[in-house]
Design a protein around this motif. Structure first.
Motif, PDB file in Angstrom:
ATOM      1  N   PRO A 358       8.659   5.938  -8.135  1.00  0.00           N
ATOM      2  CA  PRO A 358       8.795   4.494  -7.900  1.00  0.00           C
ATOM      3  C   PRO A 358       8.374   4.070  -6.496  1.00  0.00           C
ATOM      4  N   TYR A 359       8.311   5.009  -5.587  1.00  0.00           N
ATOM      5  CA  TYR A 359       7.819   4.753  -4.228  1.00  0.00           C
ATOM      6  C   TYR A 359       7.426   6.094  -3.629  1.00  0.00           C
ATOM      7  N   TYR A 360       6.723   6.070  -2.525  1.00  0.00           N
ATOM      8  CA  TYR A 360       6.238   7.303  -1.911  1.00  0.00           C
ATOM      9  C   TYR A 360       7.393   8.076  -1.270  1.00  0.00           C
ATOM     10  N   PHE A 361       7.323   9.382  -1.407  1.00  0.00           N
ATOM     11  CA  PHE A 361       8.362  10.255  -0.854  1.00  0.00           C
ATOM     12  C   PHE A 361       8.393  10.127   0.677  1.00  0.00           C
ATOM     13  N   THR A 517       0.690  -0.492  14.730  1.00  0.00           N
ATOM     14  CA  THR A 517      -0.517   0.325  14.584  1.00  0.00           C
ATOM     15  C   THR A 517      -0.166   1.720  14.099  1.00  0.00           C
ATOM     16  N   MET A 518       0.887   2.298  14.660  1.00  0.00           N
ATOM     17  CA  MET A 518       1.294   3.633  14.225  1.00  0.00           C
ATOM     18  C   MET A 518       1.694   3.638  12.754  1.00  0.00           C
ATOM     19  N   MET A 519       2.395   2.593  12.323  1.00  0.00           N
ATOM     20  CA  MET A 519       2.889   2.560  10.953  1.00  0.00           C
ATOM     21  C   MET A 519       1.770   2.358   9.937  1.00  0.00           C
ATOM     22  N   GLN A 520       0.714   1.635  10.287  1.00  0.00           N
ATOM     23  CA  GLN A 520      -0.300   1.288   9.303  1.00  0.00           C
ATOM     24  C   GLN A 520      -1.093   2.489   8.814  1.00  0.00           C
ATOM     25  N   TYR A 521      -1.016   3.607   9.526  1.00  0.00           N
ATOM     26  CA  TYR A 521      -1.717   4.811   9.092  1.00  0.00           C
ATOM     27  C   TYR A 521      -0.842   5.691   8.201  1.00  0.00           C
ATOM     28  N   THR A 522       0.382   5.231   7.926  1.00  0.00           N
ATOM     29  CA  THR A 522       1.296   5.989   7.089  1.00  0.00           C
ATOM     30  C   THR A 522       1.479   5.288   5.746  1.00  0.00           C
ATOM     31  N   LEU A 523       2.256   5.910   4.878  1.00  0.00           N
ATOM     32  CA  LEU A 523       2.578   5.319   3.580  1.00  0.00           C
ATOM     33  C   LEU A 523       3.838   4.460   3.633  1.00  0.00           C
ATOM     34  N   ILE A 524       4.509   4.434   4.774  1.00  0.00           N
ATOM     35  CA  ILE A 524       5.793   3.725   4.887  1.00  0.00           C
ATOM     36  C   ILE A 524       5.668   2.234   4.573  1.00  0.00           C
ATOM     37  N   PRO A 525       4.618   1.529   5.022  1.00  0.00           N
ATOM     38  CA  PRO A 525       4.552   0.086   4.729  1.00  0.00           C
ATOM     39  C   PRO A 525       4.501  -0.262   3.242  1.00  0.00           C
ATOM     40  N   TYR A 526       4.213   0.710   2.379  1.00  0.00           N
ATOM     41  CA  TYR A 526       4.163   0.428   0.939  1.00  0.00           C
ATOM     42  C   TYR A 526       5.561   0.229   0.340  1.00  0.00           C
ATOM     43  N   THR A 527       6.598   0.599   1.074  1.00  0.00           N
ATOM     44  CA  THR A 527       7.956   0.594   0.531  1.00  0.00           C
ATOM     45  C   THR A 527       8.836  -0.376   1.300  1.00  0.00           C
ATOM     46  N   ASN A 528       9.502  -1.265   0.577  1.00  0.00           N
ATOM     47  CA  ASN A 528      10.480  -2.158   1.186  1.00  0.00           C
ATOM     48  C   ASN A 528      11.855  -1.499   1.193  1.00  0.00           C
ATOM     49  N   SER A 529      12.553  -1.635   2.305  1.00  0.00           N
ATOM     50  CA  SER A 529      13.905  -1.079   2.428  1.00  0.00           C
ATOM     51  C   SER A 529      14.541  -1.692   3.669  1.00  0.00           C
ATOM     52  N   TRP A 530      15.719  -1.194   4.021  1.00  0.00           N
ATOM     53  CA  TRP A 530      16.343  -1.697   5.250  1.00  0.00           C
ATOM     54  C   TRP A 530      15.571  -1.272   6.484  1.00  0.00           C
ATOM     55  N   TRP A 531      14.650  -0.318   6.345  1.00  0.00           N
ATOM     56  CA  TRP A 531      13.814   0.061   7.478  1.00  0.00           C
ATOM     57  C   TRP A 531      12.953  -1.100   7.958  1.00  0.00           C
ATOM     58  N   ASN A 532      12.578  -2.010   7.056  1.00  0.00           N
ATOM     59  CA  ASN A 532      11.769  -3.147   7.490  1.00  0.00           C
ATOM     60  C   ASN A 532      12.475  -4.484   7.275  1.00  0.00           C
ATOM     61  N   GLY A 533      13.783  -4.442   7.005  1.00  0.00           N
ATOM     62  CA  GLY A 533      14.570  -5.668   6.886  1.00  0.00           C
ATOM     63  C   GLY A 533      14.419  -6.383   5.565  1.00  0.00           C
TER      64      GLY A 533
END
Length: 894
Positions: A358-361, A517-533
């Motif tokens: 359902p989202y990236y590991f 800039t650091m985040m855009q090269y990762t898969l993290i922005p694809y997932t919504n959670s409390w990490w991004n509010g």
């Protein structure tokens, strides 16, 4: 279409037909604190808000800086999140020994019971910290800050609490935590429900689940822990979720006191390694990508990581898991297989470990679990997939779903999370210097500098914060790093008498751009959670993480060369760094640097300036861009020169700039001892001894020698020794220059070491410290000396064995001693035998022999010349030649 609400652990979506509406969700404070009965006003240097790990660290560190500290804490005791978190199964998922503060006096007598501590043990640990450090006297509990304003005329913060306390402080330290403000969604029909409703952050300690049907909304870390406990005791437990968590095996076990006592020898090294790591745990990520090894190698490596437990599977995995979708899917597939081996119910498997992720590991928190999947397997535990059948509303008997089915519950538990990162900060009523509320400033987006400061808020600092590696790091490790940085900033302000400091808006913009800039090269922005509010309706969804390890993986020659600027770091403040003529990034001027701070402060430096800071091999190895160690003194024995040579780092020194000052200080100490000046001063000041004893000279004992009767022995014959010899001869003394101890022969105009020891009546030590000079003077040498001999050490601590000297003075084997240098500096009663007031005729000065304006001016001038010469390709005063250029060793291929 009827209103429906879909809830995923701490993510809430309210749907009205086919359109989205903004929720009226309430983000509320904890309520189980009690008002203080006697509100008071406090004036202090630093006001700390919060008494969890951050606040405790801040109080301790600011006290050590000599500042007056006061703390307001909204709860009734120490603990922060662990004061409030009392729900069933509440447990930290950072393992021992790393989930504790690096304070030796605290950890030496404390033992944890488990690899992962529960909330009860963590509150006991907080009480132990308080007992050891005596924190409580500086903390006011049940004091919730509700207003903060800056007085620009007086350069102070004025703070108020809901309970009526007020405080005025020059510095404001916000230590209110990452996950403090609980979040309850705006559930339709919530007021109609007749059963019990509890948020995980406001748990009643007398709750008994036996005989009850319980509904649990959420599947995040908190919900996982609650499920493990309530599933074993409740009649029925239904977990309602929209997305599963990717749980990792905790690997919980007992941790004996004996085992911890044995490990404590290694704690300093472990804590340092944790500080030097990407996430606060000293483990290394695999150097290769997922598909750079064979399938057999990959599976074997993953199995090994899995069996280690904790976060090893996530932290030590292959280097491209969070960067590459194909690699990420392979990791997910392995994780799914491990879960399905335990969660054998096929229908539950479809929800908790579906074939398609359902989202990236690794793009949201992976909780640690003990028996979560075994509990989910139980027949009394049910799952409801909110992504298929959302929640419509609360009903007087339970929860009504979108298909009009009703789940009846005696109790509903809300594991719906927190207003993370910013929630506690924006609800304090803090206003900028321009009178604008912080909540309004951040309404359209978060802005900080370094995650530590905010433009418009002078002398205000924060820890465990947004735009920092907080969510991706071990809590105590990042907290100590942040707080110590803040303490250093304030120490600099104090030293330079600067009234206030705040970042420029442009600096905030640059920092935010770097984080994004650091985040855009990762898969993290694809997932919504409390990490991004994204879990709070109406809150701007944006990256709030500083992902340091991405910078580290790209920290190569091309990145460095694109800047073409030196980065210079001054690691201590004995002499202020010079202004240099070439282009370089601003010098960071630290008051002092301890061994555990070395790697972090040097990691980006190309040149470091040091006085007495111990430069270790580890420090040099962890500074990949370091080219030059510029010592602003003559001695370099505190630098691991072999390590510098191995890594191509040049070392230069400043010769002969303190010669006059130190030589004169040595003779000042000599006369003070020989003439018993300090003793005579005390006798005169007591106001009675002189009148009772007319012949005070008799108090001196044997009459002192005059200059012409002294035999001065100079031990250490560099520039300083030469000057001591010159002054001694000018004063009419007989002067001997001692040969090196253990030398095979005696050079012309030198006296054999053993013979010099016997003949001397006045010894001046100017030698550096190395293996050949350590404990050069010990019991045999002291016993061989004249009983009236005086020893003056202005060279290096450790040359004279301090314990042997203390014993010799007490037993009258020598006549007196003085030292300006110590084996351990700063000297304390715990580390220095000479700090004993019963020792006769001993004078101590705190490493100030060098201190004169001439020394300072000359040193700054020569440090400037040394650095500028090195950068221009004309190195001077070099002790170790260097080869490194911009983070790589030079070679013909460059």
């Amino acid at each position: 279409m009827a209103n429906t609400t879909s809830v995923l652990n701490d993510e809430v979506l309210v749907q009205n037909g086919d359109s989205m509406r903004e929720s009226n969700a309430e983000v509320h404070d904890m309520t189980n604190g009690t008002p203080a009965s006697d509100p008071q006003h406090y004036d202090c240097d630093v006001l700390v808000v919060g008494a969890g790990f951050s606040g405790i660290t801040a109080i301790h560190r600011f006290r050590k800086l000599g500042l007056k500290v006061k703390c307001f804490e909204s709860g009734g005791d120490f603990g922060g999140v662990w004061y409030w978190n009392r729900y069933p199964g509440a447990r930290v998922d950072s393992e021992c020994p790393f989930y504790q503060l690096n304070i030796p006096e605290v950890y030496k007598d404390w033992h944890f019971n488990k690899r992962f501590s529960d909330h009860n043990e963590l509150r006991e640990y907080m009480a132990h910290i308080d007992k050891v450090l005596g924190l409580r006297k500086d903390v006011t509990f049940n004091a919730r800050v509700c207003e903060g304003t800056w007085d620009a005329q007086k350069n102070v913060w004025n703070i108020k609490t809901q309970q009526g306390h007020t405080a005025r402080a020059r510095y404001l330290m916000l230590a209110s935590g990452l996950l403090h403000r609980t979040y309850t969604p705006d559930f339709p029909g919530l007021k109609d429900y007749k059963g019990e409703v509890y948020h995980s952050g406001e748990w009643p300690e007398d709750f008994n689940p036996k005989g009850k049907k319980i509904g649990l909304i959420g599947a995040g870390a908190t919900a996982v822990q609650i499920t493990q406990e309530l599933g074993k005791t409740a009649d029925e437990l239904t977990v309602l979720l929209r997305r599963p968590s990717y749980c990792l095996a905790m690997g919980q076990r007992d941790w004996t006191a004996e085992e911890q006592r044995q490990w404590k020898t290694f704690y300093p090294a472990l804590f340092k390694a944790g500080r030097d790591s990407a996430a606060g745990f000293p483990c290394a990520r695999h150097e290769l990508g997922v598909h750079d090894v064979t399938e057999e190698e990959r599976e074997a490596y993953w199995e090994d990581l899995w069996q280690r437990g904790a976060f090893n599977f996530q932290l030590a995995n292959f280097n491209n898991v969070i960067l590459d979708k194909k690699a990420n899917k392979a990791v997910y597939d392995f994780w799914r297989r491990k879960v399905c081996e335990r969660l054998t119910d096929p229908e539950k498997n479809k929800i908790m470990a579906p074939e398609e992720p359902p989202y990236y590991f690794g793009t949201k928190r992976s909780p640690l679990e003990q028996d979560y999947y075994e509990v989910l397997n139980q027949p009394n535990v049910h799952l409801h997939n909110l992504s298929e059948v959302p929640l419509k509303s609360f009903h007087e008997k339970g929860l009504l779903m979108a298909d009009d089915s009703l789940h009846e519950f005696d109790v509903v538990v809300l594991a719906t999370g927190f207003d993370s990162y910013t929630g506690s900060l924006t609800q304090m009523g803090l206003k900028s210097k321009d009178g604008v509320e912080l909540a309004d400033l951040w309404k359209d987006g978060l802005n900080t500098y370094l995650g530590l400061t905010i433009s418009g808020f002078p002398n205000a600092f924060m820890s465990y914060t947004p735009q920092a590696p907080t969510a991706l790091s071990n809590g105590p490790t990042i907290i100590e790093a942040q707080v110590e940085t803040i303490v250093d900033m304030i120490a600099k302000l104090e030293d330079e008498k600067i009234k206030s400091i705040e970042p420029q808006k442009s600096a905030e913009a640059d920092w935010k751009a770097l984080c994004n800039t650091m985040m855009q090269y990762t898969l993290i922005p694809y997932t919504n959670s409390w990490w991004n509010g994204a879990n709070i309706p109406g809150k701007k969804s944006e990256s709030m993480i500083y992902k340091f390890e991405i910078v580290e993986s790209h920290n190569n020659l091309a990145v460095m060369a694109s800047s073409n600027r030196h980065r210079i770091v001054a690691l201590d403040n004995w002499v202020k760094p010079p202004q240099l003529s070439f282009d370089y990034d601003s010098t960071h001027h630290h008051v002092s640097t301890s061994p555990d701070q070395l790697a972090e402060r040097m990691k980006d430096a190309t040149i470091v300036i040091i006085s007495g800071t111990k430069m270790t091999r580890t420090g040099i190895e962890n500074a990949p861009h370091l080219q030059l160690i510029a010592c602003n003194g003559t001695g370099t024995d505190h630098i691991d020169k072999e390590a510098a040579r191995d890594h191509g780092v040049a070392v230069c020194r400043v010769p002969a700039q303190n010669t006059d000052s130190v030589s004169e200080h040595a003779f000042a100490l000599y006369y003070a001892i020989r003439r018993r000046i300090v003793d005579m001063h005390g006798i005169t000041m007591d106001g009675s001894t002189w009148s009772a004893n007319n012949q005070l000279a008799l108090k001196l004992g044997k009459p002192p020698r005059t200059n012409s009767e002294e035999t001065l022995v100079v031990i250490g014959y560099g520039a300083l020794g030469l000057n001591v010899e010159r002054i001694g001869r000018a004063l009419g003394m007989r002067v001997l220059v001692a040969e090196r101890k253990g030398a095979p022969g005696t050079r012309e105009e030198r006296t054999a070491f053993g013979e010099a020891i016997k003949q001397g009546t006045f010894f001046v030590f100017t030698t550096p410290l190395d293996d050949s000079t350590r404990d050069m003077i010990n019991t045999p040498e002291l016993e061989a000396m004249d009983s009236t001999a005086l020893l003056i050490n202005v060279g290096r601590g450790g040359v004279i064995n301090e314990a042997a000297l203390a014993k010799a003075l007490k037993e009258g084997q020598v006549g007196g001693a003085a030292t300006d240098v110590f084996e351990h500096e700063p000297a304390t009663k715990e580390n220095c035998p000479l700090l004993d007031p019963s020792i006769p005729n001993l004078i101590l000065s705190p490493h100030v022999a060098w201190y004169s304006q001439r020394t300072i001016d000359g040193t700054v001038k020569m440090v400037k010349a040394n650095i500028e010469g090195f950068v221009a390709g004309r190195p001077q005063n070099i002790v170790v030649p260097g080869k490194r250029v911009w983070g790589l060793e030079s070679s013909s291929s460059l």
